[in-house]
Design an enzyme around this catalytic site. Sequence first.
Site, PDB file in Angstrom:
ATOM      1  N   SER A  71     -21.281  -9.070  10.474  1.00 29.66           N
ATOM      2  CA  SER A  71     -21.744  -7.944   9.660  1.00 29.66           C
ATOM      3  C   SER A  71     -21.305  -8.083   8.208  1.00 29.66           C
ATOM      4  O   SER A  71     -20.134  -8.316   7.922  1.00 29.66           O
ATOM      5  CB  SER A  71     -21.194  -6.631  10.213  1.00 29.66           C
ATOM      6  OG  SER A  71     -21.875  -6.232  11.366  1.00 29.66           O
ATOM      7  N   ASP A 124     -26.057   1.261   4.934  1.00 30.88           N
ATOM      8  CA  ASP A 124     -24.983   0.438   5.489  1.00 30.88           C
ATOM      9  C   ASP A 124     -24.564  -0.667   4.525  1.00 30.88           C
ATOM     10  O   ASP A 124     -24.363  -1.819   4.920  1.00 30.88           O
ATOM     11  CB  ASP A 124     -25.393  -0.156   6.838  1.00 30.88           C
ATOM     12  CG  ASP A 124     -24.187  -0.675   7.632  1.00 30.88           C
ATOM     13  OD1 ASP A 124     -23.058  -0.208   7.357  1.00 30.88           O
ATOM     14  OD2 ASP A 124     -24.373  -1.532   8.518  1.00 30.88           O
ATOM     15  N   HIS A 175     -20.231  -0.051   7.426  1.00 25.07           N
ATOM     16  CA  HIS A 175     -19.499   0.173   8.680  1.00 25.07           C
ATOM     17  C   HIS A 175     -18.333  -0.803   8.837  1.00 25.07           C
ATOM     18  O   HIS A 175     -17.390  -0.517   9.579  1.00 25.07           O
ATOM     19  CB  HIS A 175     -20.438   0.096   9.887  1.00 25.07           C
ATOM     20  CG  HIS A 175     -20.832  -1.281  10.310  1.00 25.07           C
ATOM     21  ND1 HIS A 175     -21.997  -1.897   9.878  1.00 25.07           N
ATOM     22  CD2 HIS A 175     -20.221  -2.187  11.115  1.00 25.07           C
ATOM     23  CE1 HIS A 175     -22.086  -3.095  10.423  1.00 25.07           C
ATOM     24  NE2 HIS A 175     -21.017  -3.297  11.175  1.00 25.07           N
TER      25      HIS A 175
END
Length: 339
Positions: free
Chosen positions: A169, A94, A62
């Site tokens: 992230s 992901d 993402h």
Amino acid sequence: SAVDAVVHVKVVAVASGQQQAPSSIFDFFFGYPGAAPQPREKIGSGSGVIIREDGYIVTNSHVIGDSKAYKINIVFNNSDEYEAKIVGYDTRTDLAVLKIDAKNLSYTKFSDSSKVEVGQDVVAIGNPGGSSFQNSLTKGIVSAVERELDLGANVDYIQIDAAINPGNSGGPLCDLYGQVIGITSAKVASTYGEGLGFAIPIDEAIPIVQELMENGYVTGRPTLGISGMNISDLQSQYYDIPKGFIVKIVEPGSAAEQAGIVEDDIIVGIEGTLIESIEEFNDIKEKYKAGDEITVSLYRNDKIVDVKVILGEAVEEQSSSQGQQSYEDFYDNFYDTFP
């Protein structure tokens, strides 16, 4: 050290000639496994970790927009900046792999995440808020292991209480020896609330990363090659049709087309189990692999029909030549189907 191997992943802009529109209203609002999202010009950022001295970097899918459409730059602690090639990405777990043209880089070492224990001290490294706070460390403990989340990822996450903020992230979760035990995800953490951080165990990440490096996608994932829309309770009652999901697009040459599934079929079951949504359908479908034969139950012409389908292999990047359908067309067709 692990800190030296952490980089800032900067999403700069849309790469030329890559823009795609969503293929249906279902794709636009809900997405579809294997379908590429619509790239839009934007600037974003996240973290990544170098896994080989020749410039291979792991981050979250993402972070790069779940697409190969964006221009990605990698920024080091000393402000050196490289343009990155997107080797591959996997939206289900992901994870994504990037490559820069550089040699003799500091890279991380992996630990055995199967040996991680509840209560163990851990450190998350990343770039919360972007380059202003590059390579920040947050310390915490492991709150739980093998945590199953309702994300369709088939991943048993490591749960931690260390702060995982936007920008973290794709950064590493490390033990106190500086070895990587997981890849953190602020996207997952934000879904479940403050004080709950999650990381993909490195033992589960490594096979996905290897597949992405070798093939550009994860092989063997099953697909029918359709998209559609879930039928709501209201629609089911008003039109006197069963719940399930209505097929609006069948990809040419797909497993669904070869099995005779057509637009406006309503899928209501798989392998003898009734389903009421595409999510329920996919939960069962994911237990199989490409090449397996399954039975799909359809509602067609006021009766239930069973068809045999040999599952195809999902590839992350889809062709931009798929049939496209506007928001208005979708609902026009829906009401034409059930006048």
